[in-house]
Scaffold this active site. Structure first.
Site, PDB file in Angstrom:
ATOM      1  N   HIS A   1       0.627  -1.143  -0.057  1.00 46.30           N
ATOM      2  CA  HIS A   1       0.120   0.044   0.165  1.00 46.30           C
ATOM      3  C   HIS A   1       0.956   1.151  -0.039  1.00 46.30           C
ATOM      4  CE1 HIS A   1      -3.546   2.478   0.372  1.00 46.30           C
ATOM      5  NE2 HIS A   1      -3.843   2.101   1.701  1.00 46.30           N
TER       6      HIS A   1
ATOM      7  N   HIS B   1      -2.625  -2.153  -9.822  1.00 48.04           N
ATOM      8  CA  HIS B   1      -3.394  -1.567  -8.912  1.00 48.04           C
ATOM      9  C   HIS B   1      -4.833  -2.593  -8.842  1.00 48.04           C
ATOM     10  CE1 HIS B   1      -5.778   1.458  -7.024  1.00 48.04           C
ATOM     11  NE2 HIS B   1      -4.556   2.023  -6.657  1.00 48.04           N
TER      12      HIS B   1
ATOM     13  N   ASP C   1       2.550   5.316  -6.890  1.00 48.00           N
ATOM     14  CA  ASP C   1       3.944   5.133  -6.445  1.00 48.00           C
ATOM     15  C   ASP C   1       5.311   4.938  -7.122  1.00 48.00           C
ATOM     16  OD1 ASP C   1       2.922   5.572  -3.604  1.00 48.00           O
ATOM     17  OD2 ASP C   1       2.294   3.261  -3.855  1.00 48.00           O
TER      18      ASP C   1
HETATM   19  N1  ACO Z   1       4.315  -7.292 -10.887  1.00 45.14           N
HETATM   20  C1  ACO Z   1       4.466  -8.198 -11.403  1.00 45.14           C
HETATM   21  N2  ACO Z   1       3.132  -8.878 -11.607  1.00 45.14           N
HETATM   22  C2  ACO Z   1       2.214  -8.359 -11.023  1.00 45.14           C
HETATM   23  C3  ACO Z   1       2.085  -7.160 -10.212  1.00 45.14           C
HETATM   24  C4  ACO Z   1       3.424  -6.463 -10.250  1.00 45.14           C
HETATM   25  N3  ACO Z   1       3.572  -5.228  -9.786  1.00 45.14           N
HETATM   26  N4  ACO Z   1       0.795  -6.678  -9.880  1.00 45.14           N
HETATM   27  C5  ACO Z   1       0.317  -7.738 -10.138  1.00 45.14           C
HETATM   28  N5  ACO Z   1       0.915  -8.758 -10.871  1.00 45.14           N
HETATM   29  C6  ACO Z   1       0.406 -10.036 -11.331  1.00 45.14           C
HETATM   30  C7  ACO Z   1      -0.125 -10.897 -10.434  1.00 45.14           C
HETATM   31  O1  ACO Z   1       0.812 -11.862 -10.220  1.00 45.14           O
HETATM   32  C8  ACO Z   1      -1.236 -11.594 -10.845  1.00 45.14           C
HETATM   33  O2  ACO Z   1      -0.741 -12.534 -12.055  1.00 45.14           O
HETATM   34  P1  ACO Z   1      -1.615 -13.975 -12.233  1.00 45.14           P
HETATM   35  O3  ACO Z   1      -2.933 -13.728 -12.931  1.00 45.14           O
HETATM   36  O4  ACO Z   1      -0.522 -14.681 -13.157  1.00 45.14           O
HETATM   37  O5  ACO Z   1      -1.526 -14.735 -11.082  1.00 45.14           O
HETATM   38  C9  ACO Z   1      -1.810 -10.603 -11.613  1.00 45.14           C
HETATM   39  O6  ACO Z   1      -0.873  -9.662 -12.056  1.00 45.14           O
HETATM   40  C10 ACO Z   1      -3.255  -9.913 -11.135  1.00 45.14           C
HETATM   41  O7  ACO Z   1      -2.814  -9.481  -9.857  1.00 45.14           O
HETATM   42  P2  ACO Z   1      -3.324  -9.463  -8.382  1.00 45.14           P
HETATM   43  O8  ACO Z   1      -2.223 -10.107  -7.409  1.00 45.14           O
HETATM   44  O9  ACO Z   1      -4.650 -10.051  -8.739  1.00 45.14           O
HETATM   45  O10 ACO Z   1      -3.714  -8.027  -8.165  1.00 45.14           O
HETATM   46  P3  ACO Z   1      -4.305  -7.476  -6.904  1.00 45.14           P
HETATM   47  O11 ACO Z   1      -5.304  -6.633  -7.414  1.00 45.14           O
HETATM   48  O12 ACO Z   1      -4.676  -8.509  -6.083  1.00 45.14           O
HETATM   49  O13 ACO Z   1      -3.068  -6.405  -6.419  1.00 45.14           O
HETATM   50  C11 ACO Z   1      -1.450  -4.537  -6.059  1.00 45.14           C
HETATM   51  C12 ACO Z   1      -2.716  -5.013  -6.523  1.00 45.14           C
HETATM   52  C13 ACO Z   1      -1.251  -5.023  -4.513  1.00 45.14           C
HETATM   53  C14 ACO Z   1      -1.340  -3.373  -6.205  1.00 45.14           C
HETATM   54  C15 ACO Z   1      -0.403  -5.428  -6.942  1.00 45.14           C
HETATM   55  O14 ACO Z   1      -0.602  -5.060  -8.294  1.00 45.14           O
HETATM   56  C16 ACO Z   1       1.060  -5.088  -6.354  1.00 45.14           C
HETATM   57  O15 ACO Z   1       1.564  -5.810  -5.521  1.00 45.14           O
HETATM   58  N6  ACO Z   1       1.710  -4.188  -6.949  1.00 45.14           N
HETATM   59  C17 ACO Z   1       3.055  -3.898  -6.589  1.00 45.14           C
HETATM   60  C18 ACO Z   1       2.901  -2.970  -5.172  1.00 45.14           C
HETATM   61  C19 ACO Z   1       2.420  -1.778  -5.358  1.00 45.14           C
HETATM   62  O16 ACO Z   1       2.771  -0.999  -6.290  1.00 45.14           O
HETATM   63  N7  ACO Z   1       1.653  -1.184  -4.813  1.00 45.14           N
HETATM   64  C20 ACO Z   1       1.083   0.222  -4.845  1.00 45.14           C
HETATM   65  C21 ACO Z   1      -0.462   0.264  -4.866  1.00 45.14           C
HETATM   66  S1  ACO Z   1      -1.028   1.955  -5.133  1.00 45.14           S
HETATM   67  C22 ACO Z   1      -1.260   2.293  -3.523  1.00 45.14           C
HETATM   68  O17 ACO Z   1      -1.681   1.736  -2.727  1.00 45.14           O
HETATM   69  C23 ACO Z   1      -1.306   3.859  -3.117  1.00 45.14           C
END
Ligand code: ACO
Length: 433
Positions: free
Chosen positions: A268, A309, A365
């Site tokens: 987050h 996201h 971010d």
């Molecule tokens: N890098 C690589 N792969 C990713 C990323 C990433 N940053 N984010 C999602 N994926 C992949 C997942 O592994 C998943 O792959 P799969 O379908 O093969 O299993 C697919 O994309 C879907 O992702 P989910 O995990 O279902 O997405 P979710 O909505 O649960 O997660 C989150 C969202 C937590 C923001 C995620 O994208 C992440 O961890 N990003 C990196 C951390 C980040 O930048 N957070 C800031 C968010 S903005 C904020 O809070 C202000």
């Protein structure tokens, strides 16, 4: 004539039910009437992490994740970023309308004159080790404020609510700056009522040995703009935490402190810190393809931090604005050497099938950390810089929740998957696993 209802047939019993659809939603409580027998609890929805569950009705922030739209009280974020100021946006989020010049003047005066904290807060801060993370200091001191303002428990009283909201917004930069000064071993600097909200915060961070420290207007405007972009984002993890904790009718300091705790997590508010660590780990543009390969293969559970996201499945509109601000800031501070790696990483990722297919785009971010670092903030301060403006959103959402007659204490259900009832085993009869 089409009806706004959903017809459900329970194949276990052959019975049919008609459930109203309102605002594209059914009330999951309506499923409880679907039973196989009299002693059946009734059907529930199972939705870990609330992927498809609306927790409230809200009139504060609108997001269309597919189109990349973000609006506060109906105003597009791009217009607010260009034309407004952070405290004007704070007023808008809290009150629903943009302020008149008089209303804004009064609001700024109120916030400016509540920036001081009780002297004992300084003693409280001194209790932390020299290397305590400023975010943990912030969460604790905000929670501690409820001990200083016992009237905060009157959450049903609008007058009391508004006083606490003013205090929270006003004191957050002071507490944030104190936590920074503590971690740097520097004396605390008191607020200066002659400065703007952002300039005052920057002065409390930077001033050493002189009262005449001048904040660069470009940096002041850039941080004000970053604060606008971070002010609210509807039902994210920290806001949901604030609403959940606040639903017990606890004071808003305790509720906001829970929000700070949620924001501290790397998925987050800790993500921009993680982005910088990632960019440093990559080290050079030439290493990007190997890094992308490792992310795609899931090796070491690497993620491309600052990408993806839960809601945005296109470019985060805040990231677009931040990218523009970055150039203005770097003109004053000099370019952050990690920028080249970030720009190239984004370029490669946006063309890569793995990221395209999963609709992973830069989020707020991805570039904010580069700006904060160029402005001289250590990475530990990044989530703190997020918590200051988000306090406005937390307060607006908390008050909306308190006033909503439909809300009750938050209490989700569970599906129990543990052991069935069994008898206690005496110590000498237990076998080691
Ligand atoms: N890098 C690589 N792969 C990713 C990323 C990433 N940053 N984010 C999602 N994926 C992949 C997942 O592994 C998943 O792959 P799969 O379908 O093969 O299993 C697919 O994309 C879907 O992702 P989910 O995990 O279902 O997405 P979710 O909505 O649960 O997660 C989150 C969202 C937590 C923001 C995620 O994208 C992440 O961890 N990003 C990196 C951390 C980040 O930048 N957070 C800031 C968010 S903005 C904020 O809070 C202000």
């Amino acid at each position: 004539m089409p009806k706004d209802t959903l017809t459900i047939t329970d194949n276990r019993t052959g019975k049919t039910y008609e459930v109203p659809i309102e605002n594209g939603c059914i009330r999951t409580h309506a499923l409880r009437q679907i039973k196989v027998g009299d002693d059946d609890f009734g059907l529930m929805g199972y939705d870990p992490a609330f992927l498809n569950t609306a927790n409230c009705r809200s009139a504060i922030t609108f997001i269309d994740g597919d189109k990349g739209i973000l609006e506060y009280r109906g105003y597009p974020i791009e217009q607010l970023a260009e034309k407004s100021s952070f405290l004007e946006v704070a007023y808008l989020l809290l009150n629903g309308e943009l302020p008149t010049p008089k209303e804004l003047e009064k609001f700024i005066h109120l916030v400016t004159h509540h920036t001081y904290v009780h002297e004992n807060i300084k003693t409280f801060m001194d209790g932390f080790r020299y290397d305590a993370h400023p975010m943990s200091m912030l969460a604790s001191t905000v929670a501690a404020l409820s001990g200083f303002y016992p009237d905060a428990k009157h959450t049903k009283d609008e007058h009391h609510r508004r006083i606490q909201i003013t205090r929270l917004i006003a004191k957050m930069p002071t507490l944030a700056a104190f936590s920074y000064r503590h971690s740097m071993g520097l004396p605390y600097i008191y607020p200066d009522n002659d400065l703007s909200y952002v300039a005052n915060f920057l002065a409390m961070i930077r001033r050493i040995g002189t009262a005449t420290y001048k904040v660069h207007p470009t940096l002041e405007r850039a941080l004000d703009l970053l604060f606008i972009l971070h002010a609210d984002h509807e039902q994210n993890c920290s806001t949901t935490s604030v609403r959940t904790v606040g639903s017990s009718e606890v004071d808003p300091y305790s509720a906001v402190s829970a929000g700070i705790g949620a924001l501290y997590g790397p998925l987050h508010g800790g993500a921009n810190e993680a982005v910088l660590r990632m960019l440093r780990e990559i080290g050079h543009v030439s290493k990007i393809p190997d890094f992308i390969k490792a992310v795609k293969s899931g090796e070491g559970e690497k993620k491309l931090m600052g990408f993806g996201h839960r809601v945005y499945k296109s470019y985060d509109p805040r990231a677009k604005v931040i990218k523009r601000v970055a150039d203005e800031v770097f003109e004053v501070t000099g370019k952050n050497p990690l920028l080249d790696i970030a720009v190239e990483l984004e370029r490669i990722a946006l063309q890569d099938e793995y990221f395209v297919k999963r609709k992973l785009y830069p989020n707020v971010d991805f570039y904010s950390g580069l700006i904060y670092e160029a402005m001289g903030f250590p990475v530990e301060m990044f989530p703190v810089l997020f918590a200051i403006p988000r306090t406005v959103g937390w307060c607006a959402q908390w008050e909306e929740m308190v006033k909503d007659p439909e809300q009750k204490i938050a209490r989700p259900r569970q599906i129990y998957v543990g052991a069935q009832r069994r008898d206690y085993v005496p110590m000498d009869k237990r076998a080691a696993k």
